[in-house]
Design a protein around this motif. Structure first.
Motif: not given
Length: 325
Positions: A269, A272, A287, A299, A301, A306-307, A309-313
């Motif tokens: 972690y 952000p 990320s 995954t 971002t 970037y979003k 606390n996201s791990l992306g797509k």
């Protein structure tokens, strides 16, 4: 030429069904020896360089490797204490130095043997190419098996996810080559992209800063700890609450060599606000999430999207779904 020599040397020592174990730390020779195996149909077994003796014993007994290449006398001493328990292990190659043990050959001898051999093994895309062992933090180390298809498929997934990286880029690497993150993203990535591939001297903050200033990387891929250390170093030089944008940007450029434009933080972690700090000052820090069992990345971002606390797509070509929990 070196990769060819190393490949021929391995082929002169073993037959196709045998395995070669690596107990090495990051260096140019390790990368080239790995590429020799991956391109030569030679199954290699990656042992984490910081493994304790009991884990080395477990991995060598389970994999039944007949050849081991290790870094120096310190690592060799671990093997000497185990040799009687490893009947399949016939030869140890010592990268640095010499040994009087008859089952140990030095690196120069090994390379010389390759100049006289021209054996090649056929490569099947779905055949076992390599085994990577986890560090054994939860019980015994786990051996993850990869085919050529696993490695090549994931390489194209990553290439489609970050199409902007290319031959003008320069990586500075400290991630270990005995883990998927450093091996399949950085090493095979640099070969694929024809990018430059530089190793950090050691993982200290001081070495990271001085090496960045020396080689001026465009890409840095790391666990969160290194990004936090870099952030703390820069914010010790400037006050990000009151100093002007350009002053902070100048300090970041001074610390990183001035060309850093891409970054990835994964395997832990990172807050952000640290992602957004680097993005604000010109480093597109993304990320990501991955697993050894998935040949690394799953995954990420998307670039400039970037979003917090996201791990992306999912990477292109990867399918994911949520578990019941």
């Amino acid at each position: 030429n070196l990769v060819n020599d190393y490949r021929n040397a391995f082929c002169s020592l073993i037959s196709k069904e045998n395995k070669v174990a690596f107990l090495l730390e990051n260096c140019l020779e390790m990368a080239l020896l790995d590429l020799a195996c991956l391109t030569g149909g030679i199954i290699n077994v990656m042992i984490p360089g910081n493994s304790v003796t009991e884990h080395i014993r477990f991995i060598l007994q389970q994999s039944k490797a007949s050849v081991l290449i290790t870094h120096n006398e310190k690592q060799l001493s671990k093997i000497k204490s185990l040799k009687n328990e490893l009947p399949e292990l016939k030869t140890v190659i010592l990268l640095e130095g010499n040994s009087s043990e008859e089952w140990v050959i030095n690196f120069e001898e090994f390379v010389k043997s390759g100049k006289e051999a021209q054996t090649e093994f056929e490569i099947g895309m779905n055949e076992l190419a390599t085994i990577m062992y986890t560090s054994g933090t939860t019980g015994e180390p786990k051996g993850i098996m990869f085919s050529q298809m696993n490695i090549v498929y994931k390489r194209f997934c990553r290439a489609m996810a970050i199409p902007e990286i290319g031959e003008e880029d320069r990586f500075i690497a400290f991630l270990p080559l005995y883990h998927t993150f450093g091996r399949y993203l950085e090493m095979t990535g640099c070969v694929f992209w024809a990018a430059e591939y530089c190793f950090l001297e050691n993982p200290s903050v001081e070495a990271m800063i001085s090496n960045m200033q020396l080689v001026k990387p465009t890409v840095f891929i790391s666990i969160p700890k290194k990004w936090m250390q870099l952030y703390e170093y820069i914010t010790s030089k400037v006050d990000i609450e009151v100093d002007e944008h350009q002053k902070i940007k100048n300090e970041l450029d001074k610390a990183t060599g001035g060309n850093l434009k891409w970054g990835l933080s994964a395997a832990g972690y990172l807050p952000p606000d640290i992602f957004q700090f680097f993005q604000k000052y010109g480093v597109e820090l993304m990320s990501g999430f991955g697993m050894t069992e998935a040949t690394g990345g799953i995954t990420m971002t998307p670039w400039k999207r970037y979003k917090p606390n996201s791990l992306g797509k999912p990477l292109p070509g990867i399918e994911i779904k949520l578990g019941d929990d």
